[in-house]
Each structure stands twice: as structure tokens, then as C-alpha cells.
Write a protein that holds these residues in place. Structure first.
Motif, PDB file in Angstrom:
ATOM      1  N   LEU A 160       0.992  -1.245  -0.090  1.00  0.00           N
ATOM      2  CA  LEU A 160      -0.017  -0.189  -0.149  1.00  0.00           C
ATOM      3  C   LEU A 160       0.677   1.255  -0.078  1.00  0.00           C
ATOM      4  CD1 LEU A 160      -2.743  -1.164   2.528  1.00  0.00           C
ATOM      5  CD2 LEU A 160      -2.942  -0.784   0.100  1.00  0.00           C
ATOM      6  N   ARG A 161       1.878   1.261   0.659  1.00  0.00           N
ATOM      7  CA  ARG A 161       2.844   2.539   0.711  1.00  0.00           C
ATOM      8  C   ARG A 161       3.503   2.793  -0.587  1.00  0.00           C
ATOM      9  NH1 ARG A 161       4.216   4.400   5.816  1.00  0.00           N
ATOM     10  NH2 ARG A 161       3.419   3.250   7.448  1.00  0.00           N
ATOM     11  N   LYS A 162       3.686   1.517  -1.206  1.00  0.00           N
ATOM     12  CA  LYS A 162       4.339   1.590  -2.581  1.00  0.00           C
ATOM     13  C   LYS A 162       3.247   2.538  -3.714  1.00  0.00           C
ATOM     14  CE  LYS A 162       6.703  -0.655  -6.354  1.00  0.00           C
ATOM     15  NZ  LYS A 162       5.838  -0.021  -7.435  1.00  0.00           N
ATOM     16  N   GLN A 163       1.927   1.886  -3.675  1.00  0.00           N
ATOM     17  CA  GLN A 163       1.169   2.406  -4.335  1.00  0.00           C
ATOM     18  C   GLN A 163       0.921   4.182  -4.031  1.00  0.00           C
ATOM     19  OE1 GLN A 163      -2.601   0.252  -4.179  1.00  0.00           O
ATOM     20  NE2 GLN A 163      -1.949  -1.704  -4.198  1.00  0.00           N
ATOM     21  N   ARG A 164       0.770   4.399  -2.993  1.00  0.00           N
ATOM     22  CA  ARG A 164       0.850   5.912  -2.448  1.00  0.00           C
ATOM     23  C   ARG A 164       1.857   6.511  -3.057  1.00  0.00           C
ATOM     24  NH1 ARG A 164      -2.924   7.810   1.450  1.00  0.00           N
ATOM     25  NH2 ARG A 164      -1.548   9.379   1.857  1.00  0.00           N
ATOM     26  N   LYS A 165       3.045   5.957  -2.987  1.00  0.00           N
ATOM     27  CA  LYS A 165       4.364   6.734  -3.392  1.00  0.00           C
ATOM     28  C   LYS A 165       4.177   6.778  -5.049  1.00  0.00           C
ATOM     29  CE  LYS A 165       9.279   6.637  -3.350  1.00  0.00           C
ATOM     30  NZ  LYS A 165      10.479   5.855  -3.023  1.00  0.00           N
ATOM     31  N   LEU A 167       1.616   6.688  -7.025  1.00  0.00           N
ATOM     32  CA  LEU A 167       0.645   7.795  -7.220  1.00  0.00           C
ATOM     33  C   LEU A 167       0.609   9.081  -6.941  1.00  0.00           C
ATOM     34  CD1 LEU A 167      -2.350   5.285  -6.985  1.00  0.00           C
ATOM     35  CD2 LEU A 167      -1.368   5.947  -9.122  1.00  0.00           C
ATOM     36  N   ALA A 168       1.869   9.380  -6.010  1.00  0.00           N
ATOM     37  CA  ALA A 168       1.965  10.740  -5.224  1.00  0.00           C
ATOM     38  C   ALA A 168       1.145  11.220  -4.680  1.00  0.00           C
ATOM     39  CB  ALA A 168       2.506  11.849  -6.515  1.00  0.00           C
ATOM     40  N   VAL A 169       0.096  10.350  -3.710  1.00  0.00           N
ATOM     41  CA  VAL A 169      -0.940  10.664  -3.025  1.00  0.00           C
ATOM     42  C   VAL A 169      -0.523  10.759  -1.714  1.00  0.00           C
ATOM     43  CG1 VAL A 169      -3.021   9.822  -2.179  1.00  0.00           C
ATOM     44  CG2 VAL A 169      -2.709   9.545  -4.601  1.00  0.00           C
ATOM     45  N   TYR A 181      -1.430  16.397  15.744  1.00  0.00           N
ATOM     46  CA  TYR A 181      -0.818  16.455  17.134  1.00  0.00           C
ATOM     47  C   TYR A 181       0.280  17.591  17.474  1.00  0.00           C
ATOM     48  CZ  TYR A 181       0.747  15.011  21.879  1.00  0.00           C
ATOM     49  OH  TYR A 181       0.881  14.787  23.223  1.00  0.00           O
ATOM     50  N   TRP A 182       0.569  18.479  18.097  1.00  0.00           N
ATOM     51  CA  TRP A 182       1.653  19.325  18.351  1.00  0.00           C
ATOM     52  C   TRP A 182       2.252  20.002  16.988  1.00  0.00           C
ATOM     53  CZ3 TRP A 182       2.448  22.280  22.377  1.00  0.00           C
ATOM     54  CH2 TRP A 182       2.414  21.605  23.654  1.00  0.00           C
ATOM     55  N   ASP A 183       2.720  18.808  16.198  1.00  0.00           N
ATOM     56  CA  ASP A 183       3.728  19.500  15.033  1.00  0.00           C
ATOM     57  C   ASP A 183       3.703  18.547  13.769  1.00  0.00           C
ATOM     58  OD1 ASP A 183       5.212  17.503  15.969  1.00  0.00           O
ATOM     59  OD2 ASP A 183       7.016  18.489  15.965  1.00  0.00           O
ATOM     60  N   HIS A 184       2.590  17.605  13.939  1.00  0.00           N
ATOM     61  CA  HIS A 184       2.640  16.545  12.758  1.00  0.00           C
ATOM     62  C   HIS A 184       0.988  16.193  12.553  1.00  0.00           C
ATOM     63  CE1 HIS A 184       3.163  14.021  16.415  1.00  0.00           C
ATOM     64  NE2 HIS A 184       2.388  13.258  15.826  1.00  0.00           N
ATOM     65  N   ASP A 185       0.838  15.849  11.352  1.00  0.00           N
ATOM     66  CA  ASP A 185      -0.439  15.326  10.876  1.00  0.00           C
ATOM     67  C   ASP A 185      -0.600  13.792  11.336  1.00  0.00           C
ATOM     68  OD1 ASP A 185      -1.346  17.568   9.542  1.00  0.00           O
ATOM     69  OD2 ASP A 185       0.211  17.047   7.964  1.00  0.00           O
ATOM     70  N   LEU A 186      -1.456  13.467  11.721  1.00  0.00           N
ATOM     71  CA  LEU A 186      -1.888  12.163  12.146  1.00  0.00           C
ATOM     72  C   LEU A 186      -2.485  11.341  11.036  1.00  0.00           C
ATOM     73  CD1 LEU A 186      -3.689  12.578  15.570  1.00  0.00           C
ATOM     74  CD2 LEU A 186      -1.371  12.118  15.077  1.00  0.00           C
ATOM     75  N   GLY A 187      -1.948  10.204  10.550  1.00  0.00           N
ATOM     76  CA  GLY A 187      -2.361   9.326   9.522  1.00  0.00           C
ATOM     77  C   GLY A 187      -1.432   9.864   8.470  1.00  0.00           C
ATOM     78  N   PRO A 188      -1.769   9.095   7.384  1.00  0.00           N
ATOM     79  CA  PRO A 188      -2.588   7.787   7.090  1.00  0.00           C
ATOM     80  C   PRO A 188      -2.464   6.654   7.910  1.00  0.00           C
ATOM     81  CG  PRO A 188      -1.369   7.873   5.220  1.00  0.00           C
ATOM     82  CD  PRO A 188      -0.903   8.945   6.200  1.00  0.00           C
ATOM     83  N   ASP A 189      -1.159   6.588   8.342  1.00  0.00           N
ATOM     84  CA  ASP A 189      -0.900   5.108   9.502  1.00  0.00           C
ATOM     85  C   ASP A 189      -1.198   5.612  10.632  1.00  0.00           C
ATOM     86  OD1 ASP A 189       1.144   7.022   9.812  1.00  0.00           O
ATOM     87  OD2 ASP A 189       2.791   5.832   8.460  1.00  0.00           O
TER      88      ASP A 189
END
Length: 705
Positions: A160-165, A167-169, A181-189
Motif C-alpha cells: 500500500l505504501r508503494k501504491q501511494r508513493k 501515485l504521489a498521493v 498533534y503538536w507539530d505533525h499530521d495524524l495518519g494515514p498510518d
């Protein structure tokens, strides 16, 4: 001076921003099973001087040998833990020499460094690994790895990570709150817990057993392994009404993944678990759910690891908030850290057989704050990092046996810690540190630290800088590389670091005095102790400024709207309009618990913008999710249009805005830290030191233009 004349060496690193950001920074501590190897980490600048890298160092517990470096790589190392085998484990994104040339950019992997050999990779995951835990008496290891929600295992996660990479998603699909949270986005993992045995990876990498599934229950979790490695105890976040979150405590079988709840209190959160060496008990920190009228009550909890019986509170009458606990080797008690009177001592909490009686005694005599406590296997001594505003964190040894032998419980005197050879020796200071205090109008004692420059006297009084801490549940009690007063002291300022109402370490009532009313007792406490310090003959009461970050930035804004006694005010990552801040901060549910809309309206600094007649420097990072950038943008616009010191018709203004597009609540990159301090010092120089208008900007780095 000719071109051949060597430049003068600054008297201390605080006189030169390049020298300051290059100082080594010690963090973390782990002890091997024999008690003969103590390992810490040290951050230093990379060759480009644009980031820090971390290396592991070994410190001699006896204090006889100098510290020696264990690791060296461009990616750095972190998360050091000794295994029961005596091998040292750590995480690093350094390239694996056994990997092929097409391995790509490596993620953080788990490495094993034997006492007399080369480091090798023992565990990997597509998204990297972290959160390393080791069992005291078994070769069991647990770690976290971020996994995409629809992946059943790490192999599917890689696909799944390879697919996102490919497709530049980078979009993230959310089904709940929070989203950052504080200084970073939560997700997608999200993190999942895994376990394995070192005996199974003698000739390769571990086959990780997945213990938890998809979900955000392990966000920012704290965890511990039982001594036999059979049970993982971890915080487990559950949803509450109103998109709120609450931490519970669960036990997970490291073989089967079976989970049982240990602590689930609808009126409190549980965190920082520590399993007793005999495997019977879990100590943890419990914090009551707040309301607009009730501040949190923080205590030490105890629950049976097997789930029998109800959780109980230890030392409920001890009016201090524990920050962490470490068991004694015989499970007879705990070493507990807690803020106290501008310090953070170590306390010994002794349990009797049936826990009907609990004794709490202060062990450390130092005017310092201790962290990362680890106990020798024989219980004779413990080791910790000691820090204060007189020196940064450094390893120390405390003779616990001498303390215990000095008398009967309740009558023993604290002992001084003994410094161990540090891999980053403390730098010389450009001044002296002293304590100050006063009495507020309601009779409360208000204290703080005062850092004075060399030569400050009645003949040469120093200008005063009031520096307000963040939190607000916090205290000026330990060295900070981000909020460091000595850089200002090196420029001649006396820096006041006060602990007003809401500060920790002074008892529950001191926190309650300011709860839900940030503009009342916290403000009057700050003004009272400033008044007291200004009566000193080594302080110049005619040249003063105030500054603060986060809650300290809120207070700086409040001060600006309620007095014109200061020549300049610096406000960093500050709350400005509380009605706007509440729903947009990363943990909006917490804010909703803390203040009613009416309280927020009454104590919002933006309501008093028309009364601001002091030049202000606004500092904000765009990636700040705790205090979103909208607070800084609105403050800046309203300063120029609605304040009592607005911009002129031609757009010129005495106010300044220092904006960091890629920094967060803190300014962490070394080159940006230099800009931050240089910008603050330039602004203060113009308004406090009477540098001619505009010339203060000449001390800013050339990169600002």
C-alpha cells in the motif's frame, strides 16, 4: 584590527549564537542488566549546521573513566535500550551494509550492538520502527511500527505504501478526531505494537508478532514490559463524548495478543506505566479529568498486573504531582520524580506489606531537576540526568544505600548527587543564578529564578527581562535549549523566570488559584514578583521588557493589554482570541473542558487590543498545531489596525512579525534558532537598550536581508 588579527574568543558560548547551537545536548539514560554499563545520547550539529544528529555514548557508572562514543552515522541513533542478554538495542535510519544497492532510502530499523562486535539490523518495518521496550529477565523485545489502516500485516503495508508513493498521493481519510498533534499530521498510518524474541533472529531479522490492530489507540502511548516479557502494559486511548479522548491502561499478552483492561476510570486518565520487578504490580500516573472549575489532580496509582482487585491511589495526601516512577529492585517501593519549589527532586515512596502505609521522602538534596531514573540491580544506587538553570542535563549517581542507612523513614536527610563524566560538559555561564520571591496580595508566596549578568551592581544595574513560562501547568525548573535565559544574560540583561499561579511544584491550591482565570492570579503574581525584583539595586527598573511562549505568549499578550510598564513585549506561539483558538487547536476537547465560553470571553487578550501601547514582536511558526497560525495572523493584523499603537498611514509600524513557514510550536532547526534569538535581541536592543530606531535590526543575520 587588521585582517591578520585573530578574532577574539567569546568568553562563553552564550556570547556567540554559532557557539551556542553547537553545544552538545545530553538526553536519555539506560542501564545494562549487570549495572556496569550506562548509556546516554548526545545531539550535535551536522556538518551543514542545519540539523542535529544523535550518537550513543557510554558513561562509566563508577565515575572513573571518561565517557566514550559508541555509535557514529550520518542518520544518528536513538531509543537505546539494553536487552536482558546485555546487548544494546537502538533505532537508526543508517544504511544496512547487508542490504542491496537498490534498498532505497532506509526507514528507522532496530539495530543490535553486542558488547564486543559490530551493529546489525534485527528488525524492520516498511514505515520504520520505534518505541523500543525490553524485558528485564527475558530476551523479549517490543516495538511500534506505523501501519496503514487497511493493511492486515507488514507485507500488505509495504504494498500500500508503494501504491501511494507511485501515485504521489498524500491525502488522509479521517473517520474521527483528532487529525493532528503538536507539530505533525495524524495518519494515514497509525502505530501498532509488535513483539519478538532475540533468540529467533540469530542469523536474520525478526518475524514480528503483531499485538494490536488498526486504530489510533496507541497515539502518543507510553508502555512497559513485564520482567518476564510475557505482558505488555500500555496506555490505550478511548473515545469520549464530544470528540474527546481519554487514556486507559491495558495489558496485552505478547504471545497471543490477548488484551485485558487494567484501568478505565471515566473521571481520570492513566499513563506512564511501570511494572514491578516481581511482576505483580503496575504503578502509573493518574490525572483527573478537568472541568472549568476544577484543576487536574495528579497522583500515583497502583494496580495488580493480573487484573485482580481495584486500582488504588498511593500517597493521596502527598501534595505533589508525580511525573514518573521507577521501581526498586525488590519491589518494596518506587523512586518518584515530581516538581517542587522550582526544582524536580527524586522522592522515595516506600510501601509496607499490605500498602496500608506509604511513606514519601525526598532523596536528592540538589537544587535541580532529575529525569530518566534507572536503578542499579543491587539497589545500592540509582542514576539519572540532572538539570537546572545553572547547568544542562548531565548524568549523575545517587547513593541510595547511604540515604536509606541515614535514619528511619520520615527522618532521613536528602543526599547530594555525584556528577559522572559527561560526554557534553556544562558550558561556563555569563552570570549567576539566584532565587527571588515575594508575597501576592492574597498572601500566596510567589517565587522564581533570577539570572544576573556579570558586573550587575548598583553602579551598573542591568535591564530586566521578564520571561513567562509556557504550559501553563509547568515550572521554570530545568535547563531548556529553546528558552535559554543565558543568551540574554550574555547581552547584559537580568532575566526573571517566575512561577505564577498555575505553576507546578507548589501544591494543588497554587494551581487552583489560576484555574479558569488566566488573566487574574497568574497576571497579578507576575506583576508582584516583577515589582519585587525591580527594587533591587542591581536591576534597572526604567529599562524593562516582557516575553513568553505558548501560555507565556498568552500572558505576554495579556500583559500588553493591561499595562504599559514595559518598553517592549515579545510574544511567541501565543493564544490571542480564545474563541478562535479553542475549536482550532489540535486537542479541542481539552480546551472545552478547561474554560466555558464565558470564561474565554472574559480572559481573551484580543478584547484589550485597544489598550496596547507597547511595541510588540510577534513570532509564530506555520506548522504549529497546538496554537495554530491563525492566532499569530490575527494578532498581527489587529495590532496594526486596532491597537493603541497602530501602523501609521504609510504602513510603517514599531511592531514586528517574525514568521517561520516550516517551524512548529517550537523553533527547532539550529539556523532558525539563531534567527529567533537574533531577532528577539535586535528588537529588545532597539526598545530597551536605547539603540537608535532601526539600528537594532543590524544585528540580525544577513540571510534575513
Amino acid at each position: 584590527m587588521t585582517d591578520d588579527t585573530p578574532a577574539e574568543t567569546p568568553p562563553t558560548p552564550f556570547h556567540d549564537l554559532d557557539a551556542y547551537v553547537a553545544l552538545g545536548r545530553v538526553a536519555g539514560l539506560t542501564l545494562d542488566p549487570t549495572g556496569t554499563r550506562l548509556v546516554t545520547s548526545v545531539q550535535t550539529l551536522d556538518p551543514e549546521r542545519t540539523s542535529y544528529r544523535t550518537a550513543l555514548w557510554e558513561v562509566d557508572p563508577t565515575g572513573e573513566r571518561p565517557a566514550r562514543r559508541l555509535t557514529r552515522s550520518a542518520k544518528g541513533e536513538a531509543g537505546a535500550r539494553f536487552a536482558a542478554t546485555g546487548d544494546l538495542l537502538f533505532t537508526s535510519a543508517r544504511p544496512d551494509p547487508e542490504a542491496g544497492k537498490d534498498a532505497g532510502d532506509p526507514k528507522a530499523a532496530l539495530w543490535l550492538l553486542p558488547a564486543g562486535g559490530e551493529a546489525r539490523v534485527v528488525a524492520t518495518a516498511p514505515g520504520g520502527v520505534g518505541g523500543v521496550l525490553t524485558a528485564r529477565d527475558a530476551d523479549v523485545v517490543s516495538l511500534t511500527a506505523p501501519v496503514l489502516p487497511s493493511a492486515d500485516d507488514l507485507a500488505q503495508d509495504a504494498e500500500l505504501r508503494k501504491q501511494r508513493k507511485d501515485l504521489a498521493v498524500d491525502a488522509i481519510w479521517h473517520t474521527g478526531y483528532p487529525v493532528r498533534y503538536w507539530d505533525h499530521d495524524l495518519g494515514p498510518d497509525a502505530d501498532r505494537r509488535f513483539a519478538f524474541s532475540l533468540a529467533d533472529v540469530a542469523d536474520g531479522t525478526a518475524d514480528l508478532r503483531q499485538l494490536t490492530g488498526a486504530g489510533r489507540e496507541l497515539d502518543e502511548a507510553s508502555a512497559a514490559l513485564s520482567p518476564d516479557g510475557a505482558t505488555l502494559v500500555t496506555t490505550w486511548t478511548v473515545a469520549d463524548a464530544g470528540a474527546a479522548r481519554r487514556e486507559t491502561l491495558v495489558a496485552i499478552d505478547t504471545t497471543t495478543g490477548e488484551r485485558r483492561t487494567l484501568v478505565d476510570d471515566p473521571d481520570a486518565e492513566a499513563g506512564h506505566p511501570a511494572v514491578s520487578p516481581d511482576g505483580r504490580w503496575v504503578a502509573y500516573v493518574t490525572s483527573s479529568i478537568t472541568s472549568p472549575t476544577e484543576a487536574p489532580v495528579v497522583r500515583l496509582g497502583l494496580v495488580a498486573l493480573d487484573g485482580s482487585g481495584e486500582p488504588e491511589i498511593l500517597a493521596d495526601d502527598w501534595d505533589r504531582w508525580p511525573t514518573g516512577a521507577t521501581w526498586l529492585p525488590d519491589s518494596s517501593g518506587l523512586l518518584v520524580t515530581a516538581d517542587e519549589d522550582g526544582r524536580g527532586p527524586v522522592f522515595l515512596l516506600t510501601l509496607d506489606t499490605d500498602r496500608a502505609s506509604v511513606t514519601v521522602e525526598r532523596v536528592t538534596a540538589d537544587a535541580a531537576t532529575f529525569s530518566d531514573v534507572v536503578v542499579a540491580p543491587d539497589g545500592v544506587a540509582f542514576y539519572a540526568l540532572r538539570a537546572s538553570y545553572a547547568a544542562p542535563a548531565a548524568p549523575v549517581r545517587v547513593d541510595l544505600a547511604a540515604f536509606v542507612a541515614s535514619g528511619v523513614p520520615g527522618e532521613r536527610e536528602p543526599v547530594a548527587a555525584v556528577a559522572l563524566p559527561s560526554p557534553a560538559p556544562a558550558p561556563p555561564l555569563p552570570g549567576t543564578l539566584t532565587e527571588v520571591e515575594t508575597t501576592a496580595a492574597d498572601g500566596s508566596r510567589v517565587r522564581g529564578w533570577l539570572a544576573l549578568p556579570e558586573g550587575a551592581s548598583s553602579a551598573a544595574p542591568a535591564p530586566l527581562l521578564l520571561w513567562i513560562h509556557g504550559g501553563p501547568l509547568n515550572s521554570w525548573n530545568a535547563w531548556s535549549w529553546r528558552w535559554n535565559p543565558w543568551l540574554m544574560v550574555a547581552r547584559g540583561y537580568a532575566v526573571l523566570l517566575p512561577d505564577p499561579a498555575l505553576s507546578t511544584g507548589y501544591g494543588q491550591e497554587f494551581v487552583q488559584r489560576g484555574w479558569g482565570a488566566w488573566g487574574d492570579a497568574p497576571y497579578t503574581d507576575l506583576m508582584a514578583i516583577t515589582d519585587a525584583v525591580e527594587t533591587r539595586d542591581d536591576v534597572d527598573a526604567t529599562r524593562t521588557a516582557a516575553m513568553g511562549g505558548s501560555f507565556g505568549g498568552y500572558m505576554a499578550n495579556w500583559v500588553a493589554g493591561h499595562t504599559d510598564r514595559f518598553r517592549a513585549i515579545v510574544t511567541h506561539a501565543s493564544l490571542w482570541a480564545l474563541d478562535q483558538f479553542g475549536p482550532t487547536t489540535d486537542a479541542a476537547w481539552y480546551w472545552a473542558r478547561e474554560m466555558t465560553p464565558e470564561m474565554g470571553e472574559q480572559h481573551s487578550p484580543h478584547k484589550y487590543v485597544g489598550d496596547i501601547r507597547t511595541p510588540m514582536l510577534v513570532v509564530h511558526g506555520d506548522k504549529d498545531y497546538r496554537v495554530p497560525i491563525g492566532e499569530g495572523l490575527r494578532l498581527w493584523q489587529e495590532l496594526l489596525t486596532k491597537s493603541g499603537l497602530p501602523a501609521a498611514d504609510d504602513g510603517t509600524t514599531v511592531h514586528r512579525f517574525l514568521y517561520f513557514p516550516h517551524e512548529n510550536h517550537w523553533v527547532l532547526k539550529p539556523q532558525h534558532a539563531k534567527v529567533w534569538y537574533a531577532g528577539v535581541l535586535a528588537f529588545l536592543a532597539e526598545h530597551v537598550l536605547d539603540v537608535p530606531a532601526g539600528e537594532g535590526d543590524t544585528v540580525l543575520p544577513a540571510v534575513l536581508g
